[in-house]
Design a protein around this motif. Sequence first.
Motif, PDB file in Angstrom:
ATOM      1  N   VAL A  94     -39.180 -50.093 -85.549  1.00  0.00           N
ATOM      2  CA  VAL A  94     -40.273 -49.133 -85.410  1.00  0.00           C
ATOM      3  C   VAL A  94     -39.825 -47.720 -85.766  1.00  0.00           C
ATOM      4  CG1 VAL A  94     -41.896 -48.077 -83.788  1.00  0.00           C
ATOM      5  CG2 VAL A  94     -41.436 -50.540 -83.680  1.00  0.00           C
ATOM      6  N   ALA A  95     -38.711 -47.264 -85.201  1.00  0.00           N
ATOM      7  CA  ALA A  95     -38.254 -45.893 -85.428  1.00  0.00           C
ATOM      8  C   ALA A  95     -37.971 -45.633 -86.906  1.00  0.00           C
ATOM      9  CB  ALA A  95     -36.997 -45.625 -84.600  1.00  0.00           C
ATOM     10  N   LEU A  96     -37.291 -46.586 -87.544  1.00  0.00           N
ATOM     11  CA  LEU A  96     -36.949 -46.421 -88.959  1.00  0.00           C
ATOM     12  C   LEU A  96     -38.196 -46.344 -89.828  1.00  0.00           C
ATOM     13  CD1 LEU A  96     -34.917 -46.363 -91.294  1.00  0.00           C
ATOM     14  CD2 LEU A  96     -34.918 -48.892 -91.248  1.00  0.00           C
ATOM     15  N   ASN A  97     -39.151 -47.218 -89.573  1.00  0.00           N
ATOM     16  CA  ASN A  97     -40.358 -47.247 -90.396  1.00  0.00           C
ATOM     17  C   ASN A  97     -41.246 -46.031 -90.154  1.00  0.00           C
ATOM     18  OD1 ASN A  97     -40.581 -49.928 -92.007  1.00  0.00           O
ATOM     19  ND2 ASN A  97     -39.839 -50.579 -90.002  1.00  0.00           N
ATOM     20  N   VAL A  98     -41.249 -45.513 -88.930  1.00  0.00           N
ATOM     21  CA  VAL A  98     -42.007 -44.281 -88.658  1.00  0.00           C
ATOM     22  C   VAL A  98     -41.381 -43.110 -89.415  1.00  0.00           C
ATOM     23  CG1 VAL A  98     -42.574 -42.578 -86.890  1.00  0.00           C
ATOM     24  CG2 VAL A  98     -42.918 -45.012 -86.429  1.00  0.00           C
ATOM     25  N   ILE A  99     -40.049 -43.035 -89.369  1.00  0.00           N
ATOM     26  CA  ILE A  99     -39.347 -41.955 -90.078  1.00  0.00           C
ATOM     27  C   ILE A  99     -39.612 -42.043 -91.580  1.00  0.00           C
ATOM     28  CG2 ILE A  99     -37.062 -41.085 -90.707  1.00  0.00           C
ATOM     29  CD1 ILE A  99     -36.123 -41.911 -87.901  1.00  0.00           C
ATOM     30  N   LEU A 100     -39.547 -43.252 -92.137  1.00  0.00           N
ATOM     31  CA  LEU A 100     -39.786 -43.422 -93.573  1.00  0.00           C
ATOM     32  C   LEU A 100     -41.222 -43.070 -93.940  1.00  0.00           C
ATOM     33  CD1 LEU A 100     -37.844 -46.764 -94.234  1.00  0.00           C
ATOM     34  CD2 LEU A 100     -37.197 -44.457 -94.976  1.00  0.00           C
ATOM     35  N   THR A 101     -42.172 -43.418 -93.072  1.00  0.00           N
ATOM     36  CA  THR A 101     -43.578 -43.088 -93.325  1.00  0.00           C
ATOM     37  C   THR A 101     -43.780 -41.577 -93.358  1.00  0.00           C
ATOM     38  OG1 THR A 101     -44.331 -45.130 -92.251  1.00  0.00           O
ATOM     39  CG2 THR A 101     -45.942 -43.358 -92.461  1.00  0.00           C
ATOM     40  N   VAL A 102     -43.208 -40.882 -92.369  1.00  0.00           N
ATOM     41  CA  VAL A 102     -43.322 -39.422 -92.321  1.00  0.00           C
ATOM     42  C   VAL A 102     -42.638 -38.793 -93.531  1.00  0.00           C
ATOM     43  CG1 VAL A 102     -42.671 -37.347 -91.034  1.00  0.00           C
ATOM     44  CG2 VAL A 102     -43.508 -39.378 -89.811  1.00  0.00           C
ATOM     45  N   LEU A 103     -41.454 -39.335 -93.899  1.00  0.00           N
ATOM     46  CA  LEU A 103     -40.711 -38.792 -95.029  1.00  0.00           C
ATOM     47  C   LEU A 103     -41.489 -38.940 -96.335  1.00  0.00           C
ATOM     48  CD1 LEU A 103     -38.077 -37.545 -96.068  1.00  0.00           C
ATOM     49  CD2 LEU A 103     -37.165 -39.882 -96.293  1.00  0.00           C
ATOM     50  N   ILE A 104     -42.057 -40.129 -96.579  1.00  0.00           N
ATOM     51  CA  ILE A 104     -42.848 -40.358 -97.799  1.00  0.00           C
ATOM     52  C   ILE A 104     -44.062 -39.443 -97.817  1.00  0.00           C
ATOM     53  CG2 ILE A 104     -44.324 -42.031 -98.981  1.00  0.00           C
ATOM     54  CD1 ILE A 104     -41.400 -42.465 -99.515  1.00  0.00           C
ATOM     55  N   THR A 105     -44.695 -39.251 -96.663  1.00  0.00           N
ATOM     56  CA  THR A 105     -45.859 -38.371 -96.588  1.00  0.00           C
ATOM     57  C   THR A 105     -45.468 -36.939 -96.938  1.00  0.00           C
ATOM     58  OG1 THR A 105     -46.828 -39.777 -94.869  1.00  0.00           O
ATOM     59  CG2 THR A 105     -47.731 -37.558 -95.108  1.00  0.00           C
ATOM     60  N   ALA A 106     -44.324 -36.482 -96.385  1.00  0.00           N
ATOM     61  CA  ALA A 106     -43.871 -35.115 -96.655  1.00  0.00           C
ATOM     62  C   ALA A 106     -43.535 -34.928 -98.129  1.00  0.00           C
ATOM     63  CB  ALA A 106     -42.646 -34.808 -95.789  1.00  0.00           C
ATOM     64  N   VAL A 107     -42.834 -35.899 -98.723  1.00  0.00           N
ATOM     65  CA  VAL A 107     -42.497 -35.823-100.144  1.00  0.00           C
ATOM     66  C   VAL A 107     -43.763 -35.797-100.989  1.00  0.00           C
ATOM     67  CG1 VAL A 107     -41.441 -37.079-102.070  1.00  0.00           C
ATOM     68  CG2 VAL A 107     -40.239 -36.908 -99.875  1.00  0.00           C
ATOM     69  N   SER A 108     -44.762 -36.586-100.606  1.00  0.00           N
ATOM     70  CA  SER A 108     -46.023 -36.629-101.356  1.00  0.00           C
ATOM     71  C   SER A 108     -46.754 -35.300-101.276  1.00  0.00           C
ATOM     72  CB  SER A 108     -46.917 -37.758-100.815  1.00  0.00           C
ATOM     73  OG  SER A 108     -46.301 -39.007-100.980  1.00  0.00           O
ATOM     74  N   ILE A 109     -46.756 -34.672-100.079  1.00  0.00           N
ATOM     75  CA  ILE A 109     -47.428 -33.380 -99.919  1.00  0.00           C
ATOM     76  C   ILE A 109     -46.777 -32.316-100.807  1.00  0.00           C
ATOM     77  CG2 ILE A 109     -47.863 -31.498 -98.291  1.00  0.00           C
ATOM     78  CD1 ILE A 109     -48.160 -33.657 -96.102  1.00  0.00           C
ATOM     79  N   VAL A 110     -45.441 -32.288-100.783  1.00  0.00           N
ATOM     80  CA  VAL A 110     -44.722 -31.310-101.602  1.00  0.00           C
ATOM     81  C   VAL A 110     -44.948 -31.579-103.087  1.00  0.00           C
ATOM     82  CG1 VAL A 110     -42.430 -30.449-102.239  1.00  0.00           C
ATOM     83  CG2 VAL A 110     -42.969 -30.911 -99.832  1.00  0.00           C
ATOM     84  N   THR A 111     -44.867 -32.853-103.492  1.00  0.00           N
ATOM     85  CA  THR A 111     -45.085 -33.214-104.899  1.00  0.00           C
ATOM     86  C   THR A 111     -46.479 -32.820-105.354  1.00  0.00           C
ATOM     87  OG1 THR A 111     -43.568 -35.093-104.678  1.00  0.00           O
ATOM     88  CG2 THR A 111     -45.086 -35.128-106.544  1.00  0.00           C
ATOM     89  N   TRP A 112     -47.477 -33.130-104.508  1.00  0.00           N
ATOM     90  CA  TRP A 112     -48.866 -32.808-104.852  1.00  0.00           C
ATOM     91  C   TRP A 112     -49.059 -31.296-104.969  1.00  0.00           C
ATOM     92  CZ3 TRP A 112     -52.632 -36.505-105.762  1.00  0.00           C
ATOM     93  CH2 TRP A 112     -53.931 -36.031-105.951  1.00  0.00           C
ATOM     94  N   MET A 113     -48.450 -30.529-104.040  1.00  0.00           N
ATOM     95  CA  MET A 113     -48.603 -29.068-104.076  1.00  0.00           C
ATOM     96  C   MET A 113     -47.954 -28.486-105.331  1.00  0.00           C
ATOM     97  SD  MET A 113     -47.130 -26.111-101.573  1.00  0.00           S
ATOM     98  CE  MET A 113     -45.572 -26.173-102.488  1.00  0.00           C
ATOM     99  N   ILE A 114     -46.723 -28.935-105.635  1.00  0.00           N
ATOM    100  CA  ILE A 114     -46.031 -28.417-106.821  1.00  0.00           C
ATOM    101  C   ILE A 114     -46.797 -28.768-108.091  1.00  0.00           C
ATOM    102  CG2 ILE A 114     -43.927 -28.623-108.203  1.00  0.00           C
ATOM    103  CD1 ILE A 114     -42.395 -29.047-105.588  1.00  0.00           C
ATOM    104  N   ALA A 115     -47.309 -30.016-108.146  1.00  0.00           N
ATOM    105  CA  ALA A 115     -48.080 -30.434-109.326  1.00  0.00           C
ATOM    106  C   ALA A 115     -49.316 -29.567-109.492  1.00  0.00           C
ATOM    107  CB  ALA A 115     -48.471 -31.904-109.192  1.00  0.00           C
ATOM    108  N   ASN A 116     -49.958 -29.214-108.360  1.00  0.00           N
ATOM    109  CA  ASN A 116     -51.167 -28.393-108.444  1.00  0.00           C
ATOM    110  C   ASN A 116     -50.854 -26.964-108.862  1.00  0.00           C
ATOM    111  OD1 ASN A 116     -53.029 -30.328-107.911  1.00  0.00           O
ATOM    112  ND2 ASN A 116     -53.279 -29.837-105.740  1.00  0.00           N
TER     113      ASN A 116
END
Length: 512
Positions: A94-116
């Motif tokens: 559970v802990a590992l998958n929660v961390i990975l989910t948050v990490l992917i979300t954060a990377v996606s937010i940054v990627t989306w912002m930079i792309a915009n």
Amino acid sequence: MIILSGEDATTKTKNINQLEFWISTTLYILALIGICTSTTYGSGNAYRFTENQIDYSVMRNFFLPELFKISIIYISFLLFNFCFMPQLARKNNVALNVILTVLITAVSIVTWMIANTYSEAYRLVKYDNISKAYDILFGEAFTYIFLLYLLFNCYAYFSEKGLTLLGKIQFLKNYSNNIIPEVFTITKIWLISLMIFAVIFSPKFNYELVVIWIIAPPVNIIFTFFSIYYIIPNLRKAGKGFGRYFWGNVALTTMICLLLLLLLIEFAKNGEAIPIALILTSISMICISTPLAWYLYKNKFEKQTEIQMLKTKLGKSDANLNFLKSQINPHFLFNALNTLFGTALQENAERTGEGIQKLGDMMRFMLHENTQDKISLTREVEYLNNYIDLQKLRTSRSADIRIDTHIEEQLNNLQITPMLLIPFIENAFKHGISLQQPSYIKITLQTKESTLYFDISNSIYIKADNDPEKLKSGIGLENVKQRLSFLYHGKHELIIRESANEFFVHLTLQLD
């Protein structure tokens, strides 16, 4: 409720996962094609850059930003749906998958912002403070990605646990065993449509469209299920047709939309989205959901009822057939025949011994082969010959009785239902032979390829009142007609003719 075995459930889940993968991959490829097409033949937002006097590069300000944005969404969906959420639903790591989910979300937010910042660079010049501009772009990216990924995870969790969650809703279980998987499937389709809607319209949601999509599909889905499982069955029981159903649904639709308007009246004051959503909902309920529910009920549930009735009739027919077979299985006679045969040999009664032996062979046939669905035609013919020989022994002392048989020896591999022909011969001896009057029986049996031709004719005479056979019906021709109808439907022709002096039967039978 249908419960799948572990292997079946695993196979079904695997097939669904493959389908989801290929659907998402197909949509991703289509999006890439759209980006490439716009890059080649379109100018993207070039005119906006020109208006704000900013240099524009198709690759830097359109192709690469859009490619990164659509790719990060596609990869994230695959990770959430096939990796992280299934593990979380099963409470594995559970802990590992929660961390990975948050990490992917954060990377996606940054990627989306930079792309915009590249694809919407023309917006940066509208703000006096560049930091404020970046904050706005970040806020938009955060809000959009967060809500979109929340939807992704809700879908992935529902895919894993939806059936279990719906199975806990008691009123769904009370209606039908099939309604839970149907609700599960429809809900998944609605969630998929929401995800596609969210991806297509990017962060620039049209408020009216969002409201319509959130209200109309669920209301129509619930309305359709309610019609299929409650309204239509009750109307059908009452003998009502489509007209009564249609106008009843029109009235019900009006009541539902008025109720929704009262519940959402505060939101309706702030714009036209709610009234438009309710109008479109009512139109779809009347024009789509109402006829669709009727069609589904007629073509699924009434056909299922018809199939169940046919199965019931088939079961009764099978039970009747087994009963007919059981009528000609006198087990208790076999041991008695052995005793009589031994006694006849001790007393040198050869004719009696021969008759008992033939009768014993017949009993053995009935005990061991009559219970089979099919036997060789050779064995059936042997049984007929034994029966005829026994009858000849009984009538051999009367010169006025003539029995002519032309039964071909069967050297083929044809199969036939046991005890199918004997009732005709039994009927001929029962009604066509008299020990006091001249009488006759003619029997012919032959085969050509896989077709059997069976003819039997016998004289007719009126039985005396003291004749023990007069009131006995035996197995009768009606039973054999039923067996032919059940077992050789469309593969036989039975002709029965009766005159004042003769009874004639002709049977043509297609054998295996």
